[in-house]
Design an enzyme around this catalytic site. Structure first.
Site, mmCIF file in Angstrom:
data_model
loop_
_atom_site.group_PDB
_atom_site.id
_atom_site.type_symbol
_atom_site.label_atom_id
_atom_site.label_comp_id
_atom_site.label_asym_id
_atom_site.label_seq_id
_atom_site.Cartn_x
_atom_site.Cartn_y
_atom_site.Cartn_z
ATOM 1 N N ARG A 140 0.829 -1.258 0.140
ATOM 2 C CA ARG A 140 -0.128 -0.072 -0.097
ATOM 3 C C ARG A 140 0.874 1.249 0.009
ATOM 4 O O ARG A 140 1.914 1.389 0.594
ATOM 5 C CB ARG A 140 -1.032 0.008 1.300
ATOM 6 C CG ARG A 140 -2.041 -0.688 0.865
ATOM 7 C CD ARG A 140 -2.856 -0.600 2.380
ATOM 8 N NE ARG A 140 -2.610 -1.364 3.279
ATOM 9 C CZ ARG A 140 -1.910 -0.701 4.553
ATOM 10 N NH1 ARG A 140 -1.923 0.640 4.524
ATOM 11 N NH2 ARG A 140 -1.195 -1.322 5.413
ATOM 12 N N TYR A 180 -1.674 -3.282 -6.840
ATOM 13 C CA TYR A 180 -1.550 -4.013 -5.498
ATOM 14 C C TYR A 180 -2.637 -4.275 -4.766
ATOM 15 O O TYR A 180 -3.335 -3.181 -4.732
ATOM 16 C CB TYR A 180 -0.377 -3.525 -4.715
ATOM 17 C CG TYR A 180 -0.249 -3.909 -3.281
ATOM 18 C CD1 TYR A 180 0.221 -5.079 -3.085
ATOM 19 C CD2 TYR A 180 -0.933 -3.302 -2.196
ATOM 20 C CE1 TYR A 180 0.102 -5.647 -1.953
ATOM 21 C CE2 TYR A 180 -0.883 -3.801 -0.997
ATOM 22 C CZ TYR A 180 -0.305 -5.149 -0.838
ATOM 23 O OH TYR A 180 -0.361 -5.680 0.584
ATOM 24 N N LYS A 224 -9.765 -2.652 1.941
ATOM 25 C CA LYS A 224 -9.451 -1.197 2.760
ATOM 26 C C LYS A 224 -10.177 -0.290 2.133
ATOM 27 O O LYS A 224 -10.942 0.555 2.997
ATOM 28 C CB LYS A 224 -7.882 -1.033 2.923
ATOM 29 C CG LYS A 224 -7.125 -2.346 2.812
ATOM 30 C CD LYS A 224 -7.411 -2.734 4.381
ATOM 31 C CE LYS A 224 -6.219 -3.857 4.587
ATOM 32 N NZ LYS A 224 -6.204 -4.373 5.942
ATOM 33 N N HIS A 250 -10.636 -2.434 11.702
ATOM 34 C CA HIS A 250 -9.646 -3.552 11.095
ATOM 35 C C HIS A 250 -9.121 -4.633 12.216
ATOM 36 O O HIS A 250 -8.164 -4.344 12.825
ATOM 37 C CB HIS A 250 -8.165 -2.370 11.092
ATOM 38 C CG HIS A 250 -7.268 -3.010 10.179
ATOM 39 N ND1 HIS A 250 -5.677 -2.783 10.192
ATOM 40 C CD2 HIS A 250 -7.193 -3.955 9.249
ATOM 41 C CE1 HIS A 250 -4.890 -3.485 9.442
ATOM 42 N NE2 HIS A 250 -5.778 -4.456 8.743
ATOM 43 N N SER A 301 -1.392 -4.254 10.067
ATOM 44 C CA SER A 301 -1.120 -4.816 9.131
ATOM 45 C C SER A 301 0.278 -5.706 9.363
ATOM 46 O O SER A 301 1.124 -5.121 9.818
ATOM 47 C CB SER A 301 -0.811 -4.372 7.630
ATOM 48 O OG SER A 301 -2.076 -3.614 7.551
ATOM 49 N N CYS A 306 0.823 -8.025 11.716
ATOM 50 C CA CYS A 306 1.386 -8.160 12.793
ATOM 51 C C CYS A 306 0.673 -9.614 13.462
ATOM 52 O O CYS A 306 0.620 -9.703 14.806
ATOM 53 C CB CYS A 306 1.012 -7.071 13.956
ATOM 54 S SG CYS A 306 1.890 -5.679 13.688
ATOM 55 N N ASP A 347 -9.214 -9.913 8.862
ATOM 56 C CA ASP A 347 -8.706 -8.437 8.798
ATOM 57 C C ASP A 347 -9.862 -7.363 9.017
ATOM 58 O O ASP A 347 -9.604 -6.334 9.523
ATOM 59 C CB ASP A 347 -8.387 -8.523 7.105
ATOM 60 C CG ASP A 347 -7.446 -7.209 6.955
ATOM 61 O OD1 ASP A 347 -6.720 -7.059 7.847
ATOM 62 O OD2 ASP A 347 -7.913 -6.672 5.981
ATOM 63 N N ARG A 395 2.260 -12.348 -0.928
ATOM 64 C CA ARG A 395 0.751 -12.599 -0.431
ATOM 65 C C ARG A 395 0.229 -13.756 -1.029
ATOM 66 O O ARG A 395 0.379 -14.121 -2.190
ATOM 67 C CB ARG A 395 -0.254 -11.324 -0.621
ATOM 68 C CG ARG A 395 0.276 -10.097 0.150
ATOM 69 C CD ARG A 395 -0.395 -9.870 1.464
ATOM 70 N NE ARG A 395 0.024 -8.670 2.167
ATOM 71 C CZ ARG A 395 -0.697 -8.080 3.248
ATOM 72 N NH1 ARG A 395 -1.634 -8.728 3.794
ATOM 73 N NH2 ARG A 395 0.027 -7.281 4.020
#
Ligand code: SAT
Ligand code: MN
Length: 582
Positions: free
Chosen positions: A68, A196, A205, A225, A247, A249, A274, A365
């Site tokens: 991002r 992306y 998002k 989130h 993000s 973590c 998420d 990813r």
């Protein structure tokens, strides 16, 4: 012009972008095949070993388009104050003037995919319809996995104009001509110059957090989130929790945790990894749905040890982005198991040799359907959602935050969330490993002024007759020599167990200035070889570190001026008083 509001909007964007072809996606399996065939032909996709990974594909992004780009992400509200000091803001007029030329003729020679989708379970009162228009076959194939796409969405929408339009074009992929724009008053998204995930899969998002958080504030609910999981206890009762971490973590790993306490009867059920949409139910409890239908997880570090459920899920119908591949066409990344095989092709498509750069990109990813995951809760698509007993905030903190603590009440819990900070990761383009304040893990995703956001949290709490208890966890505390003190991963279920005991009024705790911390004997540590000194360090409240923290929080909160609710300052002062600070 005639037709439905959706048809009129599609005509409008086609007139601007001028695609050669327009394809309305219906969400069928035959269509998925066509998308992959198209992607293979244009080298957007590569087939992985179909014997070991049936239906799986590899995508390599442009090397400058791997995360991002928060500095190119804007909230384009009419008034700058409504975006607040933590968002980039551009006026709607300037945003359009700047990017319209980038969209003009951008799809010439290309196919425009129209992707109607639902965020939330089909037919759920939580659900919202979005429509993304894109010239990327990767985005079209990924949105099929991440949302309920096609016919179901058109059926839910009918001839209504109640949908979030999202216009996306790859443009020339240049970071100089990359913009991710949100027009919250019009519920519209424009994204150009990036393929992306977080920039281009607009349901995620952009819609489900930035636009949805704005809608939630107007309509009285929360878009967060957060992962959602259920912890089953030995009596068979399942306790649902929602947890916010920045993000990369470990939200995905926690949501799919395999419990080492399974023989005692504790196991984890996955609802989402998420995003959570949360509403006050008629019973005064907080109810949550996962608006997504898939996972967009970080590959590096994922293995049979750290996340066996995910390793099982990605064996079919998965898109891998920017991972390495072996000679046999198997996906590979750092941490998948031991050392790399000798002959790997790296994420850029070059031959890799041991000792050279990472073979998989650190933010590589996989995009995988949720239904593939063996730990999915039987209730993950319940239209009313699941009732939340605990909210967990967390960050990556080498120092300061203990392993776990519980807030005194909702208002204090909102302050704990507002005061969150974390060391940065590779999920966004910025320096990695720097501490940044990240309230509720929403700093990059809150679509409006975060001062108003804290006030909204307080208002929602006031409507809850049975509010969830609020906790803070930190799996990343380190010792003198920088080693992690807590084993993490599956062992985190021990902390979840204590949390559920606290919710039931059972688990023991010591009252400290920051909140309730487990007593030494109250965490179930059986089978772990952690010394009493390590546990003491993990649970220690370091007054000096907290005074420093207070000062940093103050500086952060000050930027919101009048928009910061007084309650947050009251909690800040109360914490200072409890710490005995001046
Ligand atoms: O790329 S995403 O924004 O979707 C993933 C993340 O950073 O959490
Ligand atoms: Mn995320």
């Amino acid at each position: 012009m005639s037709g439905t509001p959706l048809e009129r909007w599609v005509d409008e964007v086609a007139a601007i972008t001028q695609p050669d072809r327009i394809v309305w996606c219906d969400g069928s399996d035959e269509e998925a095949q066509r998308l992959y065939e198209q992607g293979l032909a244009e080298k957007t996709f590569y087939r992985l070993n179909q014997k070991a990974y049936p239906g799986c594909h590899l995508h390599r992004s442009h090397p400058s388009d791997v995360a991002r780009t928060e500095h190119l992400t804007f909230i384009c509200s009419r008034r700058q104050e409504d975006a607040g000091p933590t968002n980039n803001w551009m006026s709607p007029e300037e945003a359009r003037a700047k990017t319209l030329p980038l969209f003009r003729g951008a799809m010439r020679g290309r196919t425009m995919y129209v992707l109607p989708y639902i965020m939330g379970p089909v037919g759920s009162p939580f659900s919202k319809v979005g429509v993304e228009v894109t010239d990327s076959v990767y985005v079209a194939a990924s949105m099929r996995i991440m949302t309920r796409l096609g016919k179901v969405a058109l059926e839910q929408l009918g001839s209504s104009e109640d949908f979030c339009p999202g216009l996306h074009s790859l443009g020339d992929l240049s970071p100089e001509r990359r913009f991710i724009l949100h027009f919250p008053e019009e519920r519209t998204i424009w994204s150009v110059g990036s393929g992306y995930g977080g920039n281009a899969l607009l349901g995620k998002k952009c819609f489900s957090l930035r636009i949805a958080s704005w809608m939630g504030r107007q309509e009285g609910w929360l878009a967060e989130h957060m992962l959602i999981l259920g912890l089953e206890d030995p009596s068979g009762q399942v306790w649902y929790m929602a947890a916010a971490f920045p993000s990369a973590c470990g939200k995905t790993n926690l949501a799919m945790l395999v419990s080492p306490l399974a023989d005692q009867g504790y196991r984890v059920w996955t609802v989402g990894d998420d995003i959570a949409w949360l509403r006050v139910g008629p019973d005064g409890r907080l109810w949550a749905v996962n608006p997504e239908a898939g996972f967009f997880g970080v590959a590096p570090g994922t293995s049979d040890r750290t996340n066996p459920n995910m390793m099982a899920a990605i064996r079919r119908s998965t898109i891998f982005t920017n991972v390495a591949i072996t000679q046999d066409g198997l996906p590979w990344w750092e941490g998948i198991n031991g050392t790399g095989p000798d002959s790997l092709i790296d994420w850029r498509g070059n031959r890799w040799s041991p000792g050279s750069d990472k073979a998989a990109h650190p933010n590589s990813r996989f995009t995988v359907p949720a239904r593939n995951c063996p730990s999915m809760s039987p209730h993950w698509e319940d239209p009313q959602g699941v009732p939340i007993s605990a909210i967990i905030f967390g960050g990556r903190r080498a120092r300061v935050a203990p392993l776990v603590y519980q807030s005194f009440d909702w208002q204090h819990g909102v302050f704990v969330g507002a005061g969150m900070a974390s060391e940065t990761t590779a999920a966004a383009i910025h320096a990695v490993g720097v501490t940044r304040r990240d309230p509720m893990a929403m700093l990059p995703f809150c679509g409006y002024n975060m001062g108003d956001y804290f006030a909204h949290w307080l208002r929602v709490g006031a409507r809850l007759s049975q509010p969830p208890a609020i906790f803070h966890v930190n799996w990343f505390r380190t010792g003198e020599s920088g080693q992690f003190l807590w084993p993490g991963f599956g062992e985190n279920v021990r902390v979840l167990k204590w949390i559920v005991e606290r919710v039931q009024g059972k688990g023991e705790a010591t009252e400290t200035p920051i909140g309730f911390v487990p007593t030494p004997g109250s965490l179930d540590l059986e089978g772990l070889s952690l010394s009493p000194e390590t546990m003491e360090e993990l649970l220690r409240v370091d007054r000096d570190a907290w005074e420093q923290e207070l000062a940093e929080q103050k500086q952060f909160f000050e930027q919101f001026g009048e928009r910061l609710p007084q309650e947050i300052w009251q909690e800040h002062a109360a914490l200072a008083a409890r710490l005995g600070a001046s």
